[in-house]
Design a protein around this motif. Structure first.
Motif, PDB file in Angstrom:
ATOM      1  N   UNK A 168       0.846  -1.196   0.000  1.00 41.23           N
ATOM      2  CA  UNK A 168       0.000   0.000   0.000  1.00 41.23           C
ATOM      3  C   UNK A 168       0.882   1.246   0.000  1.00 41.23           C
ATOM      4  N   UNK A 169       0.393   2.284  -0.638  1.00 38.10           N
ATOM      5  CA  UNK A 169       1.169   3.511  -0.794  1.00 38.10           C
ATOM      6  C   UNK A 169       0.331   4.721  -0.390  1.00 38.10           C
ATOM      7  N   UNK A 170       1.011   5.752   0.052  1.00 39.84           N
ATOM      8  CA  UNK A 170       0.361   7.050   0.257  1.00 39.84           C
ATOM      9  C   UNK A 170       0.704   7.939  -0.937  1.00 39.84           C
ATOM     10  N   UNK A 171      -0.262   8.696  -1.409  1.00 37.72           N
ATOM     11  CA  UNK A 171      -0.095   9.526  -2.608  1.00 37.72           C
ATOM     12  C   UNK A 171       0.414  10.910  -2.244  1.00 37.72           C
ATOM     13  N   UNK A 172       1.317  11.415  -3.077  1.00 38.02           N
ATOM     14  CA  UNK A 172       1.893  12.742  -2.854  1.00 38.02           C
ATOM     15  C   UNK A 172       2.083  13.468  -4.184  1.00 38.02           C
ATOM     16  N   UNK A 173       2.242  14.773  -4.101  1.00 38.70           N
ATOM     17  CA  UNK A 173       2.562  15.587  -5.279  1.00 38.70           C
ATOM     18  C   UNK A 173       3.632  16.599  -4.890  1.00 38.70           C
ATOM     19  N   UNK A 174       4.286  17.164  -5.884  1.00 39.05           N
ATOM     20  CA  UNK A 174       5.300  18.174  -5.620  1.00 39.05           C
ATOM     21  C   UNK A 174       5.877  18.732  -6.887  1.00 39.05           C
ATOM     22  N   UNK A 175       6.755  19.714  -6.745  1.00 39.20           N
ATOM     23  CA  UNK A 175       7.408  20.351  -7.893  1.00 39.20           C
ATOM     24  C   UNK A 175       8.911  20.061  -7.864  1.00 39.20           C
ATOM     25  N   UNK A 176       9.492  19.818  -9.031  1.00 43.42           N
ATOM     26  CA  UNK A 176      10.941  19.683  -9.184  1.00 43.42           C
ATOM     27  C   UNK A 176      11.371  20.470 -10.415  1.00 43.42           C
ATOM     28  N   UNK A 177      12.589  21.005 -10.359  1.00 44.35           N
ATOM     29  CA  UNK A 177      13.070  21.812 -11.483  1.00 44.35           C
ATOM     30  C   UNK A 177      13.487  20.942 -12.664  1.00 44.35           C
ATOM     31  N   UNK A 178      13.842  19.693 -12.390  1.00 48.14           N
ATOM     32  CA  UNK A 178      14.188  18.739 -13.441  1.00 48.14           C
ATOM     33  C   UNK A 178      13.996  17.339 -12.884  1.00 48.14           C
ATOM     34  N   UNK A 179      14.164  16.347 -13.735  1.00 52.95           N
ATOM     35  CA  UNK A 179      13.976  14.964 -13.308  1.00 52.95           C
ATOM     36  C   UNK A 179      15.294  14.316 -12.890  1.00 52.95           C
ATOM     37  N   UNK A 180      16.248  15.132 -12.460  1.00 55.00           N
ATOM     38  CA  UNK A 180      17.491  14.605 -11.898  1.00 55.00           C
ATOM     39  C   UNK A 180      17.182  13.838 -10.612  1.00 55.00           C
ATOM     40  N   UNK A 181      17.988  12.817 -10.351  1.00 53.05           N
ATOM     41  CA  UNK A 181      17.775  11.999  -9.170  1.00 53.05           C
ATOM     42  C   UNK A 181      17.868  12.818  -7.891  1.00 53.05           C
ATOM     43  N   UNK A 182      18.821  13.741  -7.809  1.00 52.59           N
ATOM     44  CA  UNK A 182      18.962  14.519  -6.573  1.00 52.59           C
ATOM     45  C   UNK A 182      17.735  15.390  -6.310  1.00 52.59           C
ATOM     46  N   UNK A 183      17.112  15.911  -7.361  1.00 58.05           N
ATOM     47  CA  UNK A 183      15.895  16.692  -7.179  1.00 58.05           C
ATOM     48  C   UNK A 183      14.771  15.840  -6.592  1.00 58.05           C
ATOM     49  N   UNK A 184      14.628  14.638  -7.123  1.00 59.70           N
ATOM     50  CA  UNK A 184      13.566  13.759  -6.650  1.00 59.70           C
ATOM     51  C   UNK A 184      13.809  13.316  -5.208  1.00 59.70           C
ATOM     52  N   UNK A 185      15.052  12.950  -4.897  1.00 54.57           N
ATOM     53  CA  UNK A 185      15.375  12.527  -3.536  1.00 54.57           C
ATOM     54  C   UNK A 185      15.135  13.669  -2.553  1.00 54.57           C
ATOM     55  N   UNK A 186      15.515  14.884  -2.931  1.00 54.25           N
ATOM     56  CA  UNK A 186      15.290  16.038  -2.057  1.00 54.25           C
ATOM     57  C   UNK A 186      13.806  16.243  -1.794  1.00 54.25           C
ATOM     58  N   UNK A 187      12.991  16.107  -2.849  1.00 53.70           N
ATOM     59  CA  UNK A 187      11.545  16.251  -2.683  1.00 53.70           C
ATOM     60  C   UNK A 187      10.980  15.162  -1.796  1.00 53.70           C
ATOM     61  N   UNK A 188      11.350  13.923  -2.072  1.00 53.68           N
ATOM     62  CA  UNK A 188      10.785  12.788  -1.331  1.00 53.68           C
ATOM     63  C   UNK A 188      11.141  12.833   0.154  1.00 53.68           C
ATOM     64  N   UNK A 189      12.341  13.296   0.467  1.00 48.82           N
ATOM     65  CA  UNK A 189      12.824  13.277   1.861  1.00 48.82           C
ATOM     66  C   UNK A 189      12.709  14.637   2.543  1.00 48.82           C
ATOM     67  N   UNK A 190      12.163  15.622   1.823  1.00 48.26           N
ATOM     68  CA  UNK A 190      12.004  16.982   2.368  1.00 48.26           C
ATOM     69  C   UNK A 190      13.342  17.525   2.859  1.00 48.26           C
TER      70      UNK A 190
END
Length: 255
Positions: A168-190
């Motif tokens: 099971x998953x919880x749904x989230x949304x957010x903004x990133x400047x690009x699809x670089x891995x570091x951008x996504x990790x920063x978003x996911x981990x706040x």
């Protein structure tokens, strides 16, 4: 002679070594026309092996104790009859109180078992069950009698299947400047991008079960990203773009 395949795209040396060992089993099945069984592979390794088998017109089947299992062995050149799972893997179970997945895995590894001998480990409130290569099952049953300070009594599970519920998953949304891995990790981990880069460079991040240490790697939609100590996330898709050119994305976190 050898099978037709190319592993140059795999950057993780340990992962490439494991897949090469699996390919050797495929080759043995192919050139001897005999049924061969592998060790446990993670989903990324399974995907690579399946593509190699398909490219070389080989028949393989993956077995993990449950269709939802992550770690599975493959049977190559199998007979076109229903397979008895007990011929390849065993499911062991025991009652427990207060143990966690790392406790059980650590105890199994302390018996000098290779990680590739062990399949999925399922721990709930009062029970644990795990998949293991058939040849190792009896050894574990009679030699693993204690985990941490808790005495355990391991036995073979009669059904030889794992009880696995759909994640099971919880749904989230957010903004990133690009699809670089570091951008996504920063978003996911706040966290900050600098912290995310550090996490990635220390090889604490996997994308689709492969360790990635390049913060600038572009990540495709529907990728699973595992972050040590933070959990698993699925980057689902881009749903829009802001006036500043940032991507609005949807993602899920495993609960």
């Amino acid at each position: 002679m050898s099978l037709d395949y190319n592993l140059d795209f795999i950057t993780d040396k340990a992962k490439k070594s494991s897949i090469k060992k699996a390919v050797a089993i495929l080759e043995r099945a192919y050139f001897t026309n005999t049924e061969q069984v592998s060790f446990f592979l993670d989903p990324y390794e399974q995907e690579v092996i399946e593509s190699i088998a398909r490219k070389n017109n080989m028949d393989i089947l993956f077995i993990g104790g449950n269709e939802l299992a992550e770690r599975k062995v493959f049977v190559a050149n199998y007979y076109y009859e229903p397979l008895n799972t007990e011929n390849y893997i065993s499911i062991l179970e025991f009652n427990q109180l207060g143990l966690a997945h790392p406790d059980v895995l650590g105890a199994l590894m302390s018996l000098n078992l290779n990680r590739e001998s062990i399949g999925d480990i399922i721990v709930d409130d009062n029970k644990c069950e795990f998949a293991i290569l058939k040849d190792e099952a009896s050894f574990v049953k009679y030699n693993l009698t204690k985990i941490k300070r808790e005495g355990i009594n391991i036995d073979f599970k009669e059904s030889n299947t794992l009880d696995i519920e759909k994640p099971t998953y919880s749904d989230h949304t957010g903004f990133v400047s690009s699809l670089r891995l570091d951008n996504l990790v920063a978003l996911f981990t706040h966290s900050s991008r600098s912290k995310a880069k550090e996490t990635i460079k220390y090889k604490n991040v996997k994308v689709n079960y492969e360790i990635i240490d390049d913060p600038g790697k572009t990540i495709a939609e529907e990728s699973m990203i595992s972050i040590r100590h933070e959990g698993r996330f699925v980057f689902d898709k881009i749903t829009g773009e802001s006036k500043k050119g940032n991507y609005h994305i949807t993602y899920r976190k495993l609960t």
